[in-house]
Design an enzyme around this catalytic site. Sequence first.
Site, PDB file in Angstrom:
ATOM      1  N   HIS A  52       1.686   7.034 -15.510  1.00  0.00           N
ATOM      2  CA  HIS A  52       2.428   7.697 -14.425  1.00  0.00           C
ATOM      3  C   HIS A  52       2.703   9.169 -14.721  1.00  0.00           C
ATOM      4  CE1 HIS A  52       6.451   6.990 -16.495  1.00  0.00           C
ATOM      5  NE2 HIS A  52       6.606   8.196 -16.013  1.00  0.00           N
ATOM      6  N   ASP A 100       1.209   0.559 -16.746  1.00  0.00           N
ATOM      7  CA  ASP A 100       1.503   1.995 -16.864  1.00  0.00           C
ATOM      8  C   ASP A 100       1.163   2.483 -18.270  1.00  0.00           C
ATOM      9  OD1 ASP A 100       4.552   4.006 -16.438  1.00  0.00           O
ATOM     10  OD2 ASP A 100       2.405   4.543 -16.507  1.00  0.00           O
ATOM     11  N   SER A 233       9.265   9.371 -20.881  1.00  0.00           N
ATOM     12  CA  SER A 233       8.104   8.600 -20.388  1.00  0.00           C
ATOM     13  C   SER A 233       6.887   8.805 -21.271  1.00  0.00           C
ATOM     14  CB  SER A 233       7.710   9.069 -18.984  1.00  0.00           C
ATOM     15  OG  SER A 233       8.716   8.783 -18.064  1.00  0.00           O
TER      16      SER A 233
END
Length: 298
Positions: A52, A100, A233
Amino acid sequence: VMDMCGMAKQYNEAPHVEKNPWLATISVTRSSGLEKCKAAVITPHFVLTAAHCFNIDDEAHQIKVLTNDGKRYAVTNVISHPNYNVNAKKPKIAEFYDYDIALVEIGDKNKRTIKKEKIEFNPKVRPICIPCTEGTTRALRKKVAQTTCDEHEATLLKWGIVEAFFITEEDNELTRKDVTIKTGDQKPVCNRDALKAPLYINITDVSEVVSDRFLCTGGTEPHVDAFTCKGDSGGPLVINHRQRYIQVGVISWGVANLCINMNRASMTKSYARDFHTNLFKVLPWLESRLKDEGLSFL
Ligand SMILES: Cc1cc(Br)c(Nc2ncc[nH]2)c2c(Cl)c[nH]c12
């Protein structure tokens, strides 16, 4: 033989970058601005991050990989997991983070040199161990010939509560944040809080947003866990096994955004859960994409 994975300086006064030499930063320069993610160094040619972090129309020349020694590397290729599709469940679910995970290949396509540029290892830059590889068998101090991938999983992701950590950057300093992975009977309790994410407030069935690919951390039981910020992330979820470090997950998404431009709230919430892509659930993809990297998958 591949440099020994998951080795880091242990002494207290060691610089944080030498205690966490596998952490890397991904920067994506877009006309709309700069996006940053974290990543883990796994071989001289690849870092592992979250899918992502990238948009469909991002091109390799917009992406740079920064390692702890300050070196910036060009990128030749971003390989996102084929099943990753953030729009897969629109309009009911605006963002869906299943699978992801992405590999970022280092090198400079434009350079006429035949040899691809590769990440230079040193005390500040070293690879982390990946499950179900020979390097991890050695790191677990098990017999190379007889150890299976299932044994890696049984050793690392024991039933119940598993101590782990992620690495975040605060005021230009790397710090480890301790969390507990909830497996076994603790997993449903952890997963259920996904529905407290503003994004998923109208969803009633947790399995629609939390697939089997996720590891769940966070909350206040059995102890208060650290929580992630968006900037975390793509970073690695790490288990310290007798001073050898093995990556078991990639930070994907979190329920509560308790960080405003990286100022972490002092108080957490019982439902502040984070979800990480479980490397044990994407091994065929990892192996196929890393086959020439000398990792020797089991
Ligand atoms: C690591 C991380 C990534 C993303 Br994307 C977040 N954003 C989000 N999660 C669900 C929908 N949007 C968060 C939040 Cl919130 C905390 N940590 C995050």
